[in-house]
Design a protein around this motif. Structure first.
Motif, PDB file in Angstrom:
ATOM      1  N   TYR A 176       0.834  -1.208   0.000  1.00 20.34           N
ATOM      2  CA  TYR A 176       0.000   0.000   0.000  1.00 20.34           C
ATOM      3  C   TYR A 176       0.867   1.255   0.000  1.00 20.34           C
ATOM      4  CZ  TYR A 176      -4.803  -1.658   0.260  1.00 20.34           C
ATOM      5  OH  TYR A 176      -6.039  -2.178  -0.056  1.00 20.34           O
ATOM      6  N   ARG A 177       1.920   1.269   0.798  1.00 18.35           N
ATOM      7  CA  ARG A 177       2.797   2.440   0.824  1.00 18.35           C
ATOM      8  C   ARG A 177       3.556   2.593  -0.490  1.00 18.35           C
ATOM      9  NH1 ARG A 177       4.177   0.901   6.369  1.00 18.35           N
ATOM     10  NH2 ARG A 177       6.336   0.462   5.800  1.00 18.35           N
ATOM     11  N   LEU A 178       4.045   1.466  -1.019  1.00 15.81           N
ATOM     12  CA  LEU A 178       4.816   1.500  -2.247  1.00 15.81           C
ATOM     13  C   LEU A 178       3.989   2.007  -3.427  1.00 15.81           C
ATOM     14  CD1 LEU A 178       7.560   0.690  -3.562  1.00 15.81           C
ATOM     15  CD2 LEU A 178       6.552  -1.567  -3.971  1.00 15.81           C
ATOM     16  N   ARG A 179       2.722   1.607  -3.485  1.00 13.17           N
ATOM     17  CA  ARG A 179       1.854   1.995  -4.592  1.00 13.17           C
ATOM     18  C   ARG A 179       1.215   3.377  -4.401  1.00 13.17           C
ATOM     19  NH1 ARG A 179      -0.097  -2.437  -7.725  1.00 13.17           N
ATOM     20  NH2 ARG A 179       1.632  -3.905  -7.965  1.00 13.17           N
ATOM     21  N   GLY A 180       1.345   3.953  -3.212  1.00 13.42           N
ATOM     22  CA  GLY A 180       0.691   5.229  -2.961  1.00 13.42           C
ATOM     23  C   GLY A 180      -0.800   5.083  -2.745  1.00 13.42           C
ATOM     24  N   TRP A 181      -1.225   3.950  -2.161  1.00 15.36           N
ATOM     25  CA  TRP A 181      -2.638   3.721  -1.847  1.00 15.36           C
ATOM     26  C   TRP A 181      -2.863   4.048  -0.377  1.00 15.36           C
ATOM     27  CZ3 TRP A 181      -2.727  -2.020  -3.873  1.00 15.36           C
ATOM     28  CH2 TRP A 181      -2.563  -2.014  -5.263  1.00 15.36           C
ATOM     29  N   TRP A 182      -4.002   4.659  -0.086  1.00 17.79           N
ATOM     30  CA  TRP A 182      -4.361   4.873   1.312  1.00 17.79           C
ATOM     31  C   TRP A 182      -4.744   3.541   1.946  1.00 17.79           C
ATOM     32  CZ3 TRP A 182      -2.889   9.041   3.586  1.00 17.79           C
ATOM     33  CH2 TRP A 182      -2.854  10.256   2.900  1.00 17.79           C
ATOM     34  N   ASP A 183      -4.279   3.326   3.185  1.00 11.99           N
ATOM     35  CA  ASP A 183      -4.598   2.093   3.899  1.00 11.99           C
ATOM     36  C   ASP A 183      -6.102   1.966   4.108  1.00 11.99           C
ATOM     37  OD1 ASP A 183      -1.872   1.495   4.256  1.00 11.99           O
ATOM     38  OD2 ASP A 183      -1.781   2.772   6.034  1.00 11.99           O
ATOM     39  N   VAL A 184      -6.570   0.724   4.090  1.00 11.99           N
ATOM     40  CA  VAL A 184      -7.945   0.410   4.450  1.00 11.99           C
ATOM     41  C   VAL A 184      -7.902  -0.725   5.465  1.00 11.99           C
ATOM     42  CG1 VAL A 184      -8.874   1.123   2.203  1.00 11.99           C
ATOM     43  CG2 VAL A 184      -8.227  -1.269   2.573  1.00 11.99           C
ATOM     44  N   PRO A 185      -8.961  -0.934   6.270  1.00 14.44           N
ATOM     45  CA  PRO A 185      -8.969  -2.056   7.214  1.00 14.44           C
ATOM     46  C   PRO A 185      -8.823  -3.382   6.475  1.00 14.44           C
ATOM     47  CG  PRO A 185     -10.741  -0.511   7.708  1.00 14.44           C
ATOM     48  CD  PRO A 185     -10.172  -0.094   6.390  1.00 14.44           C
ATOM     49  N   PRO A 186      -8.218  -4.379   7.109  1.00 12.24           N
ATOM     50  CA  PRO A 186      -8.020  -5.679   6.444  1.00 12.24           C
ATOM     51  C   PRO A 186      -9.286  -6.274   5.848  1.00 12.24           C
ATOM     52  CG  PRO A 186      -6.715  -5.589   8.447  1.00 12.24           C
ATOM     53  CD  PRO A 186      -7.548  -4.333   8.430  1.00 12.24           C
ATOM     54  N   ARG A 187     -10.428  -6.034   6.468  1.00 10.72           N
ATOM     55  CA  ARG A 187     -11.662  -6.616   5.925  1.00 10.72           C
ATOM     56  C   ARG A 187     -12.013  -6.038   4.556  1.00 10.72           C
ATOM     57  NH1 ARG A 187     -13.233  -3.128   9.974  1.00 10.72           N
ATOM     58  NH2 ARG A 187     -14.671  -1.443   9.399  1.00 10.72           N
ATOM     59  N   HIS A 188     -11.411  -4.892   4.210  1.00 12.44           N
ATOM     60  CA  HIS A 188     -11.684  -4.264   2.916  1.00 12.44           C
ATOM     61  C   HIS A 188     -10.554  -4.475   1.910  1.00 12.44           C
ATOM     62  CE1 HIS A 188     -15.212  -2.505   4.581  1.00 12.44           C
ATOM     63  NE2 HIS A 188     -14.586  -1.636   5.351  1.00 12.44           N
ATOM     64  N   TRP A 189      -9.493  -5.189   2.306  1.00 10.80           N
ATOM     65  CA  TRP A 189      -8.345  -5.350   1.411  1.00 10.80           C
ATOM     66  C   TRP A 189      -8.737  -5.936   0.054  1.00 10.80           C
ATOM     67  CZ3 TRP A 189      -4.225  -7.717   5.226  1.00 10.80           C
ATOM     68  CH2 TRP A 189      -3.599  -6.662   5.916  1.00 10.80           C
ATOM     69  N   LEU A 190      -9.454  -7.040   0.076  1.00  8.59           N
ATOM     70  CA  LEU A 190      -9.757  -7.726  -1.183  1.00  8.59           C
ATOM     71  C   LEU A 190     -10.571  -6.838  -2.121  1.00  8.59           C
ATOM     72  CD1 LEU A 190     -10.465 -11.392  -0.051  1.00  8.59           C
ATOM     73  CD2 LEU A 190      -8.621 -10.612  -1.534  1.00  8.59           C
ATOM     74  N   ALA A 191     -11.615  -6.209  -1.606  1.00  7.02           N
ATOM     75  CA  ALA A 191     -12.445  -5.354  -2.454  1.00  7.02           C
ATOM     76  C   ALA A 191     -11.657  -4.160  -2.963  1.00  7.02           C
ATOM     77  CB  ALA A 191     -13.675  -4.891  -1.680  1.00  7.02           C
ATOM     78  N   ASP A 192     -10.822  -3.588  -2.096  1.00  5.40           N
ATOM     79  CA  ASP A 192     -10.033  -2.422  -2.493  1.00  5.40           C
ATOM     80  C   ASP A 192      -9.012  -2.794  -3.566  1.00  5.40           C
ATOM     81  OD1 ASP A 192      -9.391   0.420  -1.978  1.00  5.40           O
ATOM     82  OD2 ASP A 192      -7.461  -0.364  -1.297  1.00  5.40           O
ATOM     83  N   MET A 193      -8.328  -3.924  -3.371  1.00  2.00           N
ATOM     84  CA  MET A 193      -7.342  -4.355  -4.353  1.00  2.00           C
ATOM     85  C   MET A 193      -8.003  -4.785  -5.663  1.00  2.00           C
ATOM     86  SD  MET A 193      -4.448  -6.455  -2.268  1.00  2.00           S
ATOM     87  CE  MET A 193      -3.407  -5.669  -1.048  1.00  2.00           C
ATOM     88  N   GLU A 194      -9.174  -5.386  -5.575  1.00  2.00           N
ATOM     89  CA  GLU A 194      -9.883  -5.765  -6.794  1.00  2.00           C
ATOM     90  C   GLU A 194     -10.145  -4.545  -7.665  1.00  2.00           C
ATOM     91  OE1 GLU A 194     -11.268  -8.048  -9.636  1.00  2.00           O
ATOM     92  OE2 GLU A 194     -10.619  -8.950  -7.742  1.00  2.00           O
ATOM     93  N   ALA A 195     -10.456  -3.429  -7.035  1.00  3.74           N
ATOM     94  CA  ALA A 195     -10.699  -2.197  -7.784  1.00  3.74           C
ATOM     95  C   ALA A 195      -9.398  -1.581  -8.313  1.00  3.74           C
ATOM     96  CB  ALA A 195     -11.430  -1.187  -6.906  1.00  3.74           C
TER      97      ALA A 195
END
Length: 244
Positions: A176-195
């Motif tokens: 997340y830091r490397l890509r410049g993405w804002w952190d999200v709670p672990p329960r949202h990781w999959l949905a956030d990464m899918e997008a």
């Protein structure tokens, strides 16, 4: 004849909100309040509580927790984060993604121009994205060590635990830091990464769900390589400290 009130979890939380606000208003320093979390999004469940971020005057910040009772008599847990406006802005500047998300998506329940302004700032920062941060040598080393530990335990029952440790403590936060993405709670990781990157989401999904150790390890290593580049060890020399 008595009437038994029946509420859905979301309705119970909404019904308890006025009592929570009454208690919060009794704190002299409070001048604005924002309702946050799952219940504020209309997604409350049996395990949800009421989360509020409030703005306070003065130079102190604190956290409080208390219970209120809704019309059905059931207790509802309330958690309140009290901060001066300048502290909220300092947390934004420090890249506190959780606080940014709370302020960006929260529902004002005690209005004030300062709250309106800081919510607009949070939304603008989230829309702009995070400044990408390179992975430092010691963080890379820690992830690489976890990959190797998982390899060594691939045929043992503990393998899944090593992979979970590597994913949750190292690989995903660093990515997340490397890509410049804002952190999200672990329960949202999959949905956030899918997008954001479906290939990364597929690797994470395999780490979390695949029962076969070899496939789970392969998915973990693919995810880790997105952070480390390769699995070669680099020479490192830590900071020297004087021993008292």
């Amino acid at each position: 004849m008595s009437t038994v009130l029946s509420f859905t979890p979301q309705a119970r939380l909404e019904a308890a909100l006025p009592a929570a606000l009454d208690r919060i208003r009794q704190t002299a320093a409070v001048y604005a309040a924002l309702w946050c979390g799952s219940a504020a999004r209309g997604e409350g469940n049996d395990l949800s509580d009421l989360d509020l971020h409030v703005l306070v005057t003065g130079d102190e910040r604190w956290r409080s927790s208390f219970t209120v009772h809704g019309p059905d008599g059931c207790g509802v847990q309330v958690e309140v984060f009290h901060n001066p406006l300048r502290k909220v802005r300092a947390m934004f500047g420090a890249g506190d993604a959780a606080t940014l998300a709370m302020y960006a998506g929260g529902r004002p329940v005690l209005l004030h121009p300062d709250l309106e302004a800081v919510q607009a700032e949070a939304r603008a920062l989230l829309d702009a994205g995070r400044v990408p941060q390179p992975v430092n040598a010691w963080d890379r080393f820690a992830l690489l060590e976890t990959v190797m530990d998982a390899r060594a335990e691939q045929h043992a029952p503990a393998h899944a635990a090593y992979v979970m440790l590597g994913v949750t403590r190292h690989a995903v936060p660093l990515l997340y830091r490397l890509r410049g993405w804002w952190d999200v709670p672990p329960r949202h990781w999959l949905a956030d990464m899918e997008a954001r990157d479906p290939a990364v989401a597929a690797e994470l999904h395999a780490c979390l769900t695949v029962p076969d150790p070899a496939r789970r390890q392969a998915a973990f290593e693919a995810l880790a390589r997105r952070v480390t580049g390769d699995f070669t060890y680099h020479d490192l020399d830590g900071e020297r400290q004087r021993v008292p």
